[in-house]
Scaffold this motif. Structure first.
Motif, short mmCIF file in Angstrom:
data_model
loop_
_atom_site.label_atom_id
_atom_site.label_comp_id
_atom_site.label_asym_id
_atom_site.label_seq_id
_atom_site.Cartn_x
_atom_site.Cartn_y
_atom_site.Cartn_z
N ARG A 40 0.83 -1.20 0.00
CA ARG A 40 0.00 0.00 0.00
C ARG A 40 0.86 1.25 0.00
NH1 ARG A 40 -5.30 -0.12 3.18
NH2 ARG A 40 -5.63 -1.40 1.33
N TRP A 41 0.49 2.20 -0.87
CA TRP A 41 1.10 3.53 -0.96
C TRP A 41 -0.01 4.57 -0.87
CZ3 TRP A 41 6.18 4.40 -0.76
CH2 TRP A 41 7.06 3.38 -1.12
N TYR A 42 0.04 5.43 0.15
CA TYR A 42 -0.93 6.51 0.29
C TYR A 42 -0.53 7.67 -0.61
CZ TYR A 42 -2.74 3.98 4.26
OH TYR A 42 -3.32 3.02 5.05
N VAL A 43 -1.53 8.29 -1.23
CA VAL A 43 -1.28 9.44 -2.09
C VAL A 43 -1.23 10.68 -1.20
CG1 VAL A 43 -2.04 10.77 -4.09
CG2 VAL A 43 -2.49 8.30 -3.99
N LEU A 126 8.34 8.69 -5.33
CA LEU A 126 7.87 9.71 -6.27
C LEU A 126 7.64 9.02 -7.60
CD1 LEU A 126 10.42 12.53 -5.42
CD2 LEU A 126 8.07 12.29 -4.59
N VAL A 127 6.48 9.23 -8.17
CA VAL A 127 6.13 8.62 -9.45
C VAL A 127 5.81 9.72 -10.43
CG1 VAL A 127 4.46 7.12 -10.63
CG2 VAL A 127 5.28 6.52 -8.35
N GLY A 128 6.31 9.57 -11.65
CA GLY A 128 6.10 10.58 -12.67
C GLY A 128 5.53 10.00 -13.94
N TRP A 136 3.04 12.04 -8.58
CA TRP A 136 2.52 11.61 -7.29
C TRP A 136 3.63 11.59 -6.25
CZ3 TRP A 136 1.29 9.79 -12.01
CH2 TRP A 136 -0.05 9.75 -12.37
N VAL A 137 3.28 12.00 -5.04
CA VAL A 137 4.12 11.84 -3.86
C VAL A 137 3.42 10.76 -3.04
CG1 VAL A 137 5.03 12.92 -1.76
CG2 VAL A 137 4.84 14.26 -3.89
N LEU A 138 4.13 9.65 -2.80
CA LEU A 138 3.54 8.49 -2.12
C LEU A 138 4.25 8.20 -0.81
CD1 LEU A 138 3.26 6.13 -5.23
CD2 LEU A 138 1.53 7.70 -4.34
N SER A 139 3.52 7.62 0.13
CA SER A 139 4.07 7.26 1.43
C SER A 139 3.43 5.97 1.91
CB SER A 139 3.80 8.38 2.44
OG SER A 139 4.22 8.01 3.74
N ARG A 168 -1.75 18.63 -2.05
CA ARG A 168 -1.84 17.53 -1.09
C ARG A 168 -3.23 16.92 -1.13
NH1 ARG A 168 2.24 18.29 3.86
NH2 ARG A 168 1.56 16.16 4.10
N VAL A 169 -3.29 15.64 -0.86
CA VAL A 169 -4.55 14.91 -0.84
C VAL A 169 -4.96 14.73 0.62
CG1 VAL A 169 -5.64 12.69 -1.37
CG2 VAL A 169 -4.03 13.73 -3.00
N PRO A 170 -6.15 15.19 1.00
CA PRO A 170 -6.58 15.00 2.39
C PRO A 170 -6.63 13.52 2.75
CG PRO A 170 -8.00 16.58 1.27
CD PRO A 170 -7.13 15.93 0.22
N GLN A 171 -5.91 13.16 3.80
CA GLN A 171 -5.96 11.79 4.31
C GLN A 171 -6.76 11.72 5.62
OE1 GLN A 171 -5.02 9.00 2.92
NE2 GLN A 171 -3.99 9.84 1.14
N ARG A 172 -7.08 12.88 6.17
CA ARG A 172 -7.89 12.98 7.39
C ARG A 172 -8.92 14.09 7.19
NH1 ARG A 172 -3.80 14.96 11.55
NH2 ARG A 172 -3.51 16.32 9.78
N GLN A 173 -10.04 13.98 7.85
CA GLN A 173 -11.10 14.98 7.75
C GLN A 173 -10.56 16.39 8.02
OE1 GLN A 173 -14.43 14.30 6.98
NE2 GLN A 173 -14.73 16.49 6.90
#
Length: 182
Positions: A40-43, A126-128, A136-139, A168-173
């Protein structure tokens, strides 16, 4: 959104030119261990485009078997909704240190997946994409400290990206509405 509709939009976005071989237009990670990259990679951030724009809590699940892989994207329209997904399958391009992948939503359409960077512990990647229009910046975790994030953006800038395009992509509310987030 139906899979057929998503596919039609992907085809329109990437065009039929993506069907042929594409040479990477940026430096790639020197040697990617496919088994360590799997999982799993979070965006954390991306250059927003139609399929991911406005999504929250998004991530990719990647599985690799030999030189073939499966890349499943999961995202939600809001934190109360169930995640939706789309799947890409593909292969690793030989002699690229496993950093250049060709993935497909539907044969014979193939898109490029370029692993620009992965840290030694496989915590961040990092994916391009050729032309720098997508990135994408992944973690491995849903959260990333600001210093790490800024350092990864600088790597993208060195690879030729306009980092002002990343959101940035919200990962929390509580991420929704913060500066720099979608």
């Amino acid at each position: 959104m139906s899979r057929l509709r998503l596919l039609a939009m992907l085809l329109g976005l990437f065009g039929l030119g993506a069907c042929g071989a594409v040479n990477p237009t940026m430096p790639l990670a020197p040697n990617v261990d496919l088994q360590r990259y799997s999982g799993r990679w979070y965006v954390i951030a991306n250059i927003p485009y139609f399929a991911e724009r406005g999504k929250v809590g998004s991530y990719f699940d990647i599985s690799v078997e030999g030189d073939r892989f499966r890349d499943v994207y999961w995202g939600r329209s809001d934190f109360a909704s169930e995640p939706s997904s789309f799947t890409m399958t593909g292969y690793v391009v030989p002699d690229t240190g496993n950093a250049y992948w060709r993935e497909s939503p539907l044969w014979p359409i193939y898109l490029s997946y370029l692993i620009v960077y992965v840290d030694q512990e496989y915590r961040y990647a990092l994916v391009g994409y050729p032309g720098h229009g997508y990135g994408w910046v992944l973690s491995r975790t849903a959260e990333m400290d600001e210093a790490t994030y800024q350092g990864l953006l600088q790597r993208l800038a060195q690879a030729g990206y306009d980092i002002s395009q990343f959101r940035r992509v919200p990962q929390r509310q509580e991420d929704i509405g913060k500066p720099g987030f979608q």
